[in-house]
Design an enzyme around this catalytic site. Structure first.
Site, PDB file in Angstrom:
ATOM      1  CD  GLU A  26       1.343  -5.877   5.405  1.00 40.82           C
ATOM      2  OE1 GLU A  26       2.245  -6.682   5.736  1.00 40.82           O
ATOM      3  OE2 GLU A  26       0.651  -6.015   4.376  1.00 40.82           O
TER       4      GLU A  26
ATOM      5  CD  GLU B 258      -2.449  -8.212   2.712  1.00 39.64           C
ATOM      6  OE1 GLU B 258      -2.259  -7.005   2.462  1.00 39.64           O
ATOM      7  OE2 GLU B 258      -3.177  -8.604   3.634  1.00 39.64           O
TER       8      GLU B 258
ATOM      9  CB  ALA C 170      -0.884  -0.010   1.234  1.00 39.02           C
TER      10      ALA C 170
ATOM     11  N   GLY D  31       0.705  -5.247   0.942  1.00 41.00           N
ATOM     12  CA  GLY D  31      -0.425  -5.406   0.033  1.00 41.00           C
ATOM     13  C   GLY D  31      -0.002  -6.074  -1.270  1.00 41.00           C
TER      14      GLY D  31
END
Ligand code: CAA
Ligand code: NAI
Length: 701
Positions: free
Chosen positions: A127, A107, A63, A104
């Site tokens: 994270e 992910e 992100a 992210g």
């Protein structure tokens, strides 16, 4: 086009490429683009399979962290929903991962049906290091894919793993030597042709079933991580969320993960850890040393003095793969220093953290010598002899004669004037301070001290050297104690005054430890040894202004030959062979006697008084340093305190913490303390200015 997801058709395979330099971060715009491109590929009947890859340097760094501080725009694309679509796709989706897949980005890959990676790729879920957790299904898909315990290690550890490790753990399916994207396209096409069931991580049950009868896994893990995770919220939230793989249906667990992610993202801890992330990158930016500044290559190094610091510095250099020549003043000192280096390496080998072969290779890079001339070829020489100005000047004058003209000469002095040392040479522009922290082979901080004449090239080269040594280099200016220790004095001084007023060392140490530092000032002093600073104080005594309050307690302790752990007694006492500090009634009595002598009536000091009294003056000193231009940014000071003194990362360093407390509060308290306790506590002009303007240190240019 930057900031987009490109769509290319390769016959019946759609290739989606994340393209948002520098790390293909998943900004809101990128997520929306990814959602649209996935929908496009799913709707296109000619597309039978999909490959997701990254443009340029990497797959995806996760992100866009810069967007975390602002609320999402209305109608923002929801990453978990997009990933659910990818996973549920009836068309096979293959991730082609190169460079990095983080957060992210990882992910996204977990939602794909197959993960192929290029050699050299690093992958993981970092994270937790930003005070959050994987918020797009990572806490649910990873355990189902590789098993609960391994997933806990990956998620709570927060590391980026080399592809070989990811392969062994099971979150990469294959490491592809040839053309990654071509291979991924071929694999996707084959999967579509085969029509075999696709492997969807959220549907895997084998690992969960294996863990069902063992709910203790989670508590065991919490116990195992307790020391490292002390004070942090995110690691515990990660474990809680992984635990829901066994206690909640998938969809509910995903919702819960999202809610916890949002809660953490809004927290002060996450803001602090994000600040730390950017501050660590910001330190490399020096306004008058632009990126294009020429950097000298460092192929070999020298170290002068093989004592506590010189030995550690030599190890750091050898650990980074560089040859280093170590110069001592006598065969005995050289043998002693080299023996300590060997012992330190052997201890690491016996703990299993280094192989014998690695130890031998590192030792082979360290050449001991007694001859100055052996430093002639070194590109940089770091001096770490006794802390005496005449000696350092003499050493630098000698180095100037034997070292090649372009070599950089650095001093590890902790208190002396770098300019005075540079003046002993004919090359002051190539003289700089490199202030390592003890133990130098372990601590990550280097305060690189810029003298009045240090050249930009020297600065750029030494900043690069810090990185090469695996350290964080922070550029500071010349002043007593430089940045870190100057602030440390300000805090320690108030701690000593609190002792005179009624506190005890163990109380102050406990409160500071509970605040999050690894230890309080007295345990730290006992560890470092009390005699060195005593010598400095004695030397400074004639110049000490009589009107300034001075605590004699530390001197009295030294007068008794109590120099800390090394003599079995200091601020505490120690049992033979133990490092456990034991409160000592003899010290309590000594402190009470000093209070009586000074006519101070001892009072009960509450725990609540200790943090403002000790840490606000530390911040106040930081404000002076910033105002004097000795640190470039408040964030640089934070990096120094996090890496040199263990200031808790979840508080973001002292200056970030101060902004959270509020500079008005700190200024008002300092003003009151100044009235009550005198001159040392005068609020810094910058603190006053910012408090009056309602601003924080982060807003200082
Ligand atoms: N968001 C915004 N900016 C980022 C970023 C991110 N995720 N990652 C890196 N950057 C910026 C850096 O600040 C730096 O900017 P400047 O050049 O202006 O200083 C630039 O990108 C390059 O970064 P590095 O110098 O760190 O580059 P590198 O090649 O050495 O390392 C990296 C690359 C491994 C990706 C490293 O940057 C990194 O670890 N980034 C953070 C990864 C991370 O924590 N991702 C998780 C994000 S949270 C998330 O994804 C939550 C979720 O569930 C959706
Ligand atoms: P130390 O006393 O352990 O080591 C100094 C070494 O220098 C000794 O081995 C001595 O034999 C050698 N030496 C003296 N004169 C020499 C000469 N002319 N040529 C070659 N070698 C010579 O001291 P320590 O603690 O390693 O400190 C070294 C420097 O590092 C000092 O400037 C100190 O202020 C600084 N420093 C110390 C820290 C610490 O925690 N000990 C932390 C940061 C900096």
């Amino acid at each position: 086009m930057p900031g987009s997801v490109t769509f290319e058709r390769h016959d019946d395979v759609a290739l989606l490429r994340l393209d948002n330099p520098p790390v293909n971060g998943l900004s809101f715009a990128m997520r929306a683009a990814l959602g649209e491109r996935v929908a496009q590929a799913l709707a296109d009947e000619a597309v039978k399979a999909i490959v997701i890859a990254g443009a340029d340097r990497m797959f995806c760094g996760g992100a866009d962290i810069r967007e975390f501080s602002a609320p999402p725009p209305p109608g923002a694309a929801h990453l978990p929903a997009i990933l659910d679509e990818i996973e549920a796709s009836p068309k096979p989706v293959v991730a082609a991962i190169h460079g990095v897949a983080a957060g992210g980005g990882m992910e996204v890959a977990l939602a794909c049906h197959v993960r192929l990676a290029a050699p050299g790729t690093r992958l993981g879920l970092p994270e937790v290091t930003l005070g959050i957790l994987p918020g797009a299904g990572g806490t649910q898909r990873m355990p189902r894919l590789i098993g609960i315990e391994k997933a806990l290690d990956v998620i709570v550890g927060g590391k980026l793993h080399p592809v070989e490790k990811a392969l062994a753990l099971g979150f990469v399916d294959e490491c592809v030597e040839g053309d990654l994207v071509e291979t991924a396209i071929a694999r996707a096409r084959r999967l579509a042709a085969d029509g075999a069931p696709l492997r969807r991580a959220s549907k895997l049950t084998e690992h969960l079933e294996a863990a069902l009868g063992r709910p203790e896994i989670f508590d065991d893990f919490r116990k195992k991580m307790a020391k490292r995770a002390r004070g942090f919220d995110a690691p515990y939230a990660c474990v809680d969320c992984v635990e829901t793989t066994l206690t909640m249906p998938y969809a509910e667990a995903l919702k819960n993960e999202r809610a916890v992610f949002h809660r953490l993202r809004e927290s002060d801890q996450s803001a602090a850890q994000r600040h730390a992330f950017f501050a660590e990158r910001e330190v490399a930016k020096i306004p008058d040393v632009p990126k294009a500044t020429p950097v000298r290559s460092i192929a070999s190094a020298g170290v002068v003095g093989c004592g506590t610091m010189g030995g550690g510095i030599a190890m750091s250099i050898a650990n980074a793969g560089l040859p280093v020549t170590v110069l001592e003043s006598s065969p005995e000192a050289l043998d002693r220093g080299m023996a300590i280096i060997r012992r330190n390496y052997a201890a690491t080998v016996s703990k299993g953290r280094l192989s014998q072969a690695q130890m031998d290779a590192r030792l082979a890079r360290i050449t001991p010598t007694l001859d100055d001339a052996d430093l002639g070829a070194a590109d940089v020489v770091i001096e770490a002899v006794f802390e005496e100005l005449p000696l350092k000047k003499e050493v630098f004058a000698r180095l100037d004669l034997v070292c090649k003209p372009e070599a950089i000469l650095a001093t590890n002095t902790s208190t002396l004037d770098v300019d005075a040392i540079a003046a002993a040479t004919s090359r002051p522009e190539r003289v700089i301070g490199t202030h390592f922290f003890s133990p130098a082979n372990v601590m990550k901080l280097m305060e690189n001290v810029r003298g009045a004449r240090t050249s930009p090239e020297t600065i750029a080269t030494v900043m690069k050297l810090s990185k090469k040594l695996g350290k964080v280099g922070v550029l500071v200016g010349v002043c007593d104690g430089f940045v870190g220790n100057r602030m440390l004095y300000a805090y320690r001084r108030q701690a000593d005054f609190l002792l005179e007023e009624g506190a005890l060392p163990e109380q102050i140490d406990r409160v500071i430890y509970d605040f999050g530092l690894p230890m309080g000032p007295y345990q730290m002093a006992d560890l470092a040894g009390l005699d060195v600073s005593w010598r400095v104080r004695k030397a400074q005594a004639p110049n000490r202004p009589a009107h300034l309050r001075y605590s004699p307690i530390a001197d009295r302790i030294c007068e008794q030959g109590r120099y800390g752990q090394k003599t079995g007694a200091g601020w505490y006492r120690y049992e033979e062979g133990s490092r456990l500090p034991i409160p000592d009634p003899a010290i309590h009595e000594l402190i009470a006697n000093v209070s009586a002598e000074l006519g101070i009536e001892r009072r009960a000091i509450s725990d609540d008084e200790i943090i403002p009294r000790c840490l606000y003056p530390l911040v106040n000193e930081g404000a002076k340093i910033l105002d004097e231009g000795l640190a470039l940014r408040a964030g640089d000071i934070d990096v120094i305190w996090m890496h040199g003194y263990g200031f808790p990362r979840y508080r973001g360093g002292p200056m970030f913490w101060a902004d959270l407390v509020g500079l008005r509060t700190i200024y008002d308290t300092m003003s009151r303390l100044h009235d009550e306790h005198g001159e040392w506590l005068a609020p810094a002009p910058l603190l006053k200015r910012l408090a009056e303007q309602g601003k924080g240190f982060r807003e200082v240019d």
